[in-house]
Design an enzyme around this catalytic site. Structure first.
Site, PDB file in Angstrom:
ATOM      1  N   LYS A 115      -1.928 -13.417  -1.206  1.00 63.09           N
ATOM      2  CA  LYS A 115      -0.864 -13.955  -2.058  1.00 63.09           C
ATOM      3  C   LYS A 115      -0.529 -15.387  -1.697  1.00 63.09           C
ATOM      4  CE  LYS A 115       1.572  -9.903  -3.817  1.00 63.09           C
ATOM      5  NZ  LYS A 115       2.865  -9.257  -3.975  1.00 63.09           N
ATOM      6  N   LYS A 197     -12.677  -0.017 -10.101  1.00 59.55           N
ATOM      7  CA  LYS A 197     -11.461   0.684 -10.503  1.00 59.55           C
ATOM      8  C   LYS A 197     -10.766  -0.075 -11.636  1.00 59.55           C
ATOM      9  CE  LYS A 197      -7.012   1.472  -8.467  1.00 59.55           C
ATOM     10  NZ  LYS A 197      -6.105   0.923  -7.522  1.00 59.55           N
ATOM     11  N   LYS A 200      -4.563  -3.076 -13.142  1.00 55.98           N
ATOM     12  CA  LYS A 200      -3.631  -3.644 -14.115  1.00 55.98           C
ATOM     13  C   LYS A 200      -3.638  -5.168 -14.098  1.00 55.98           C
ATOM     14  CE  LYS A 200       0.311  -2.840 -11.091  1.00 55.98           C
ATOM     15  NZ  LYS A 200       1.454  -1.991 -10.861  1.00 55.98           N
TER      16      LYS A 200
END
Ligand code: TRP
Length: 332
Positions: A115, A197, A200
């Site tokens: 991040k 996978k 989102k």
């Protein structure tokens, strides 16, 4: 233990854009959970501000996230659903645990490294201490089990280390939580890269079906789903795209792979993809309708938040006062 049940805690980011992977793999099964465990689901708005937010959007998404979980079947009467910033004990314990967490430990967190690279202009201290707040979330409720994905395992390990360290200094104070890996629940892959996978945050929005997508979007995304150069609808090694579509179809219709193979024997991928899209759109329709109904009823959502916060506060304060006593705070 609360009421003879083990405690489950999970924090959910107020992002509101959950995928059918989240739905089929996890949320849809949460409702069975609440019979076996005492469950707390917390919308973590305090975690959310570690990256810059547009205030009106954060507020809207907090309501949306709560509404979506209820629409997916989480019953507010059987689960404690609440918003993190409504229970100040999270902030209080978060601070205390900061003083029992090492700089070096936080420096090793891979999510912090990722991040801070992604938000290089805003590497704030909250981003760095995010895992201690997450530890506070979990430890406040004497949590036994935390359902987590792989991306959060390192944070959970740290929460366990902090709990163990604190218990070592002051005697048993916190339950040391275990990760909970769902046994039931399907793993859903990306429609564009079926070996990965479904995520989102995938930049390719055609790869991801969101719970709140319109029927048109859902049909279009399945139509474009990556398959293979074979033509048979059969579940087999090397047919990741078809296997994934069969899994999704099976989840929404309850049909077994054998039944699906028979149903589409002699038919092509085009027919199959259309059927998967229809089944998915139909399966999600009640969730979408319930979501819309809830979002139009702010008063109800606020009542859920209020009741949830009151219930959560009750348990959180018990742990917090124990901690304060142990570390030597005075009390009035
Ligand atoms: N960090 C988690 C995420 O990004 C959210 C979260 C916050 C959480 N507190 C938690 C998850 C406590 C489990 C338990 O998804």
């Amino acid at each position: 233990m609360i009421d003879d049940k083990k405690v489950v805690f999970s924090g959910v980011q107020p992002s509101g854009n959950l995928t059918i992977g989240n739905y089929l793999g996890a949320i849809r099964n949460f409702s069975e959970f609440s019979d076996l465990y005492k469950c707390f689901y917390c919308v973590v708005d305090m975690h959310a501000i570690t990256v810059r937010q547009v205030p009106a959007e954060l507020r809207r998404r907090t309501y949306e996230t709560l509404a979506l979980y209820i629409a997916c079947g989480l019953d507010p009467k059987k689960n404690t659903l609440y918003v993190q910033s409504h229970v100040p004990a999270h902030a209080e314990l978060g601070w205390i645990l900061n003083c029992y967490t090492m700089f070096g430990e936080l420096s090793r967190m891979t999510q912090f490294k990722d991040k801070s690279a992604k938000h290089a202009d805003n590497v704030n201290a909250g981003l760095f201490t995010y895992p201690t707040l997450m530890a506070a979330d979990i430890l406040l409720y004497q949590t036994d089990l935390v359902p987590v994905g792989v991306d959060q395992k390192q944070h959970l390990e740290l929460a366990r280390d902090i709990a163990t360290r604190f218990n070592g200094v002051y005697g048993d104070t916190f339950v040391v939580p275990e990760p909970y890996m769902a046994k039931s629940g399907a793993k859903i892959a990306s429609l564009a890269e079926p070996t990965k996978k479904m995520s989102k945050s995938d930049e390719n929005t055609n790869a991801v079906v969101y719970i709140l997508d319109s029927k048109d979007d859902i049909l279009r995304k399945f139509k474009r789903a990556v398959t293979d150069s074979d033509t048979r609808v059969v579940f087999a090694e090397g047919k990741d795209g078809i296997n994934n579509l069969m899994t999704i179809y099976s989840c929404f219709t309850g049909k077994t792979f054998d039944e699906i193979e028979r149903e589409f024997d002699g038919k092509g991928y085009g027919d199959f993809k259309l059927a998967v899209g229809e089944a998915c759109a139909d399966g999600l329709a009640p969730v979408r309708e319930e979501f819309a109904r809830l979002m139009a009823d702010k008063a109800y959502l606020e009542e859920v938040m209020k009741n949830g916060a009151a219930e959560a506060s009750y348990y959180a304060r018990k742990t917090l006062s124990k901690v304060k006593r142990k570390i030597g705070y005075t009390s009035l």
